[in-house]
Motif scaffolding. Sequence first.
Motif, PDB file in Angstrom:
ATOM      1  N   GLY A  54       0.642  -1.059   0.065  1.00 56.66           N
ATOM      2  CA  GLY A  54      -0.079   0.014  -0.053  1.00 56.66           C
ATOM      3  C   GLY A  54       0.689   1.342   0.004  1.00 56.66           C
ATOM      4  O   GLY A  54       0.265   2.436   0.384  1.00 56.66           O
ATOM      5  N   GLY A  55       2.062   1.355  -0.237  1.00 56.04           N
ATOM      6  CA  GLY A  55       3.045   2.302  -0.457  1.00 56.04           C
ATOM      7  C   GLY A  55       3.347   2.679  -1.938  1.00 56.04           C
ATOM      8  O   GLY A  55       2.705   2.246  -2.605  1.00 56.04           O
ATOM      9  N   GLU A  56       4.204   3.675  -1.751  1.00 55.81           N
ATOM     10  CA  GLU A  56       4.681   4.313  -3.297  1.00 55.81           C
ATOM     11  C   GLU A  56       5.499   3.054  -3.655  1.00 55.81           C
ATOM     12  O   GLU A  56       6.314   2.572  -2.816  1.00 55.81           O
ATOM     13  N   ALA A  57       5.734   3.256  -5.054  1.00 64.62           N
ATOM     14  CA  ALA A  57       6.402   2.134  -5.902  1.00 64.62           C
ATOM     15  C   ALA A  57       8.045   2.230  -5.197  1.00 64.62           C
ATOM     16  O   ALA A  57       8.850   1.301  -4.985  1.00 64.62           O
ATOM     17  N   ASP A  58       8.588   3.493  -4.827  1.00 64.08           N
ATOM     18  CA  ASP A  58       9.988   3.630  -4.504  1.00 64.08           C
ATOM     19  C   ASP A  58      10.044   3.713  -3.080  1.00 64.08           C
ATOM     20  O   ASP A  58      11.059   4.075  -2.501  1.00 64.08           O
ATOM     21  N   THR A  59       9.184   2.938  -2.098  1.00 64.03           N
ATOM     22  CA  THR A  59       9.274   3.012  -0.662  1.00 64.03           C
ATOM     23  C   THR A  59      10.741   2.312  -0.414  1.00 64.03           C
ATOM     24  O   THR A  59      11.363   2.905   0.610  1.00 64.03           O
ATOM     25  N   PHE A  60      11.125   1.167  -1.080  1.00 62.94           N
ATOM     26  CA  PHE A  60      12.547   0.665  -0.760  1.00 62.94           C
ATOM     27  C   PHE A  60      13.595   1.147  -1.454  1.00 62.94           C
ATOM     28  O   PHE A  60      14.418   0.607  -1.742  1.00 62.94           O
ATOM     29  N   GLU A  61      13.640   2.427  -1.682  1.00 65.24           N
ATOM     30  CA  GLU A  61      14.636   3.188  -2.249  1.00 65.24           C
ATOM     31  C   GLU A  61      15.110   4.189  -1.498  1.00 65.24           C
ATOM     32  O   GLU A  61      14.824   4.495  -0.239  1.00 65.24           O
ATOM     33  N   GLY A  62      15.929   5.123  -1.987  1.00 67.94           N
ATOM     34  CA  GLY A  62      16.473   6.409  -1.244  1.00 67.94           C
ATOM     35  C   GLY A  62      17.255   5.934   0.000  1.00 67.94           C
ATOM     36  O   GLY A  62      17.962   4.947  -0.107  1.00 67.94           O
ATOM     37  N   SER A  63      16.938   6.412   1.217  1.00 66.23           N
ATOM     38  CA  SER A  63      17.552   6.329   2.546  1.00 66.23           C
ATOM     39  C   SER A  63      17.407   4.984   2.740  1.00 66.23           C
ATOM     40  O   SER A  63      18.133   4.437   3.690  1.00 66.23           O
ATOM     41  N   ARG A  64      16.173   4.198   2.509  1.00 64.61           N
ATOM     42  CA  ARG A  64      16.149   2.837   2.832  1.00 64.61           C
ATOM     43  C   ARG A  64      16.880   1.815   2.386  1.00 64.61           C
ATOM     44  O   ARG A  64      17.507   1.171   2.942  1.00 64.61           O
ATOM     45  N   ALA A  65      16.698   1.794   0.947  1.00 66.94           N
ATOM     46  CA  ALA A  65      17.321   0.730   0.200  1.00 66.94           C
ATOM     47  C   ALA A  65      17.782   1.128  -1.029  1.00 66.94           C
ATOM     48  O   ALA A  65      18.040   0.265  -2.025  1.00 66.94           O
ATOM     49  N   GLY A  66      18.119   2.431  -1.489  1.00 66.40           N
ATOM     50  CA  GLY A  66      18.418   2.947  -2.619  1.00 66.40           C
ATOM     51  C   GLY A  66      20.022   2.601  -3.149  1.00 66.40           C
ATOM     52  O   GLY A  66      20.302   2.819  -4.236  1.00 66.40           O
ATOM     53  N   ASP A  67      20.956   2.435  -1.955  1.00 67.26           N
ATOM     54  CA  ASP A  67      22.158   2.375  -1.974  1.00 67.26           C
ATOM     55  C   ASP A  67      22.411   0.970  -1.308  1.00 67.26           C
ATOM     56  O   ASP A  67      23.059   0.754  -0.520  1.00 67.26           O
ATOM     57  N   PRO A  68      21.624  -0.275  -1.775  1.00 67.65           N
ATOM     58  CA  PRO A  68      21.556  -1.454  -0.969  1.00 67.65           C
ATOM     59  C   PRO A  68      22.972  -2.177  -1.091  1.00 67.65           C
ATOM     60  O   PRO A  68      23.953  -2.345  -1.636  1.00 67.65           O
ATOM     61  N   PHE A  69      22.906  -2.793   0.339  1.00 65.35           N
ATOM     62  CA  PHE A  69      24.191  -3.823   0.709  1.00 65.35           C
ATOM     63  C   PHE A  69      23.747  -4.884  -0.047  1.00 65.35           C
ATOM     64  O   PHE A  69      22.402  -5.261  -0.215  1.00 65.35           O
ATOM     65  N   TRP A  70      24.590  -5.747  -0.362  1.00 65.99           N
ATOM     66  CA  TRP A  70      24.190  -7.127  -0.920  1.00 65.99           C
ATOM     67  C   TRP A  70      25.342  -8.179  -0.475  1.00 65.99           C
ATOM     68  O   TRP A  70      26.214  -7.871  -0.181  1.00 65.99           O
ATOM     69  N   ILE A  71      24.818  -9.412  -0.649  1.00 70.39           N
ATOM     70  CA  ILE A  71      25.569 -10.528  -0.261  1.00 70.39           C
ATOM     71  C   ILE A  71      25.443 -11.759  -1.467  1.00 70.39           C
ATOM     72  O   ILE A  71      24.325 -11.723  -1.681  1.00 70.39           O
ATOM     73  N   LEU A  72      26.432 -12.352  -1.902  1.00 67.64           N
ATOM     74  CA  LEU A  72      26.421 -13.400  -2.748  1.00 67.64           C
ATOM     75  C   LEU A  72      27.044 -14.396  -2.179  1.00 67.64           C
ATOM     76  O   LEU A  72      28.239 -14.456  -1.848  1.00 67.64           O
ATOM     77  N   ARG A  73      26.232 -15.721  -1.788  1.00 65.65           N
ATOM     78  CA  ARG A  73      26.738 -16.685  -1.539  1.00 65.65           C
ATOM     79  C   ARG A  73      27.272 -17.982  -2.422  1.00 65.65           C
ATOM     80  O   ARG A  73      26.006 -18.323  -3.028  1.00 65.65           O
ATOM     81  N   VAL A  74      28.221 -18.475  -2.627  1.00 58.30           N
ATOM     82  CA  VAL A  74      28.314 -19.413  -3.524  1.00 58.30           C
ATOM     83  C   VAL A  74      28.422 -20.592  -2.527  1.00 58.30           C
ATOM     84  O   VAL A  74      29.681 -20.784  -1.978  1.00 58.30           O
ATOM     85  N   ILE A  75      27.589 -21.572  -2.816  1.00 61.61           N
ATOM     86  CA  ILE A  75      27.472 -22.868  -1.636  1.00 61.61           C
ATOM     87  C   ILE A  75      27.443 -24.050  -2.296  1.00 61.61           C
ATOM     88  O   ILE A  75      27.129 -24.315  -3.387  1.00 61.61           O
ATOM     89  N   GLY A  76      28.462 -24.951  -1.885  1.00 54.21           N
ATOM     90  CA  GLY A  76      28.657 -26.372  -2.304  1.00 54.21           C
ATOM     91  C   GLY A  76      28.312 -27.135  -1.205  1.00 54.21           C
ATOM     92  O   GLY A  76      28.713 -27.098  -0.172  1.00 54.21           O
ATOM     93  N   TYR A  77      27.332 -28.128  -1.478  1.00 57.63           N
ATOM     94  CA  TYR A  77      27.034 -29.078  -0.583  1.00 57.63           C
ATOM     95  C   TYR A  77      27.210 -30.609  -0.986  1.00 57.63           C
ATOM     96  O   TYR A  77      26.789 -31.090  -2.112  1.00 57.63           O
ATOM     97  N   PRO A  78      28.294 -31.217  -0.327  1.00 58.20           N
ATOM     98  CA  PRO A  78      28.637 -32.520  -0.670  1.00 58.20           C
ATOM     99  C   PRO A  78      27.443 -33.497  -0.316  1.00 58.20           C
ATOM    100  O   PRO A  78      26.902 -33.189   0.683  1.00 58.20           O
TER     101      PRO A  78
END
Length: 327
Positions: free
Chosen positions: A170-194
Amino acid sequence: MAPHALDSIPTIDVEPLVRRFDDPGLGAFPDVRDVIEQLDHACRNIGFFYATGHGVSRELMDDVRSLSHEFFKLPDCEKMRIKMTPSSGYRGYQKLGENVSYGMHDCHEAIDYFREFGPEIQDLELAKTVMGPNQWPENPKRFRAVMEDYVDQLRGLSKAILRGVALALGGEADTFEGSRAGDPFWILRVIGYPPKDSLESPESFGIGCGEHTDYGLLTLVNQDPEIPALQVKNSSGKWLWADPVPGTFVVNIGDMLKIWSNGLYQPTLHRVLNSAMDFRISVPFFYEPNFDTKVEPLSFCLGNSKEEEKPVVYGEHLVKKVLTNFA
Ligand SMILES: O=C(O)CCC(=O)C(=O)O
Ligand SMILES: [Fe+2]
């Protein structure tokens, strides 16, 4: 309203959202409204869905996993050249069993990549724990270029999906941008399961990955075909298989969306079993808030629950989780 326990994980064709995501009238298109409704249903009731129509090529998804297979097949001494340590900011390779979930040694090996910080974050005391350049292996030769392209594409896709989630709340489309997540941190995990049967002392390990919720906003999982391994706990406590469906991402929501939505969209417990005969690769991409953002219930979500979710600074939440992963 109590969540309605789903017995299977829904599939959402996000194509209209991806195609139109930059249109200022995004939320008014009937095809987009249809996607928003499905997102709302999935996020309220299970916190997981398969995404199709996402625009990331099948070749790239497959390439990411086959290069990961190649890396894990290298001799230990070569993998240890990019070893993760506290002084590498917990970035790099961790050998089998090094990751811990609730006191058990997870039965996987992995490489962790985190977003590298710009100058404004570098001075933050809090960021020091996870600071550092990412560690790229020399082999396979194409590994770094392919993973970097993949991260770029998944950042764009996550942003588009979150525009849909914001509208669903129910928010504006850009709610998760700007100071909330406009400069997002991210993580990439490359996982191997034997396969557990292949290990010398299988009893010293827990399952592939112990049950947990993800820390941030949105996770996009790219998993090997034909190896059922990922399981999701529905709201009646039943474990559902999130079997691989080639060409799709398994998408799930994280802890920060619970706070921002004031409890309406809850992250779901999930775990990974390694009962298969084959070595399994899974590459989750985690799209997170801005590192220094204080996450607190959105004003238009306050009515979602009688009790207000407690605010947290995203980076504090992450650092706490990273440190307990190696306790
Ligand atoms: O291996 C998978 O499919 C999922 C792994 C996972 O849940 C995680 O790394 O947070
Ligand atoms: Fe997870």
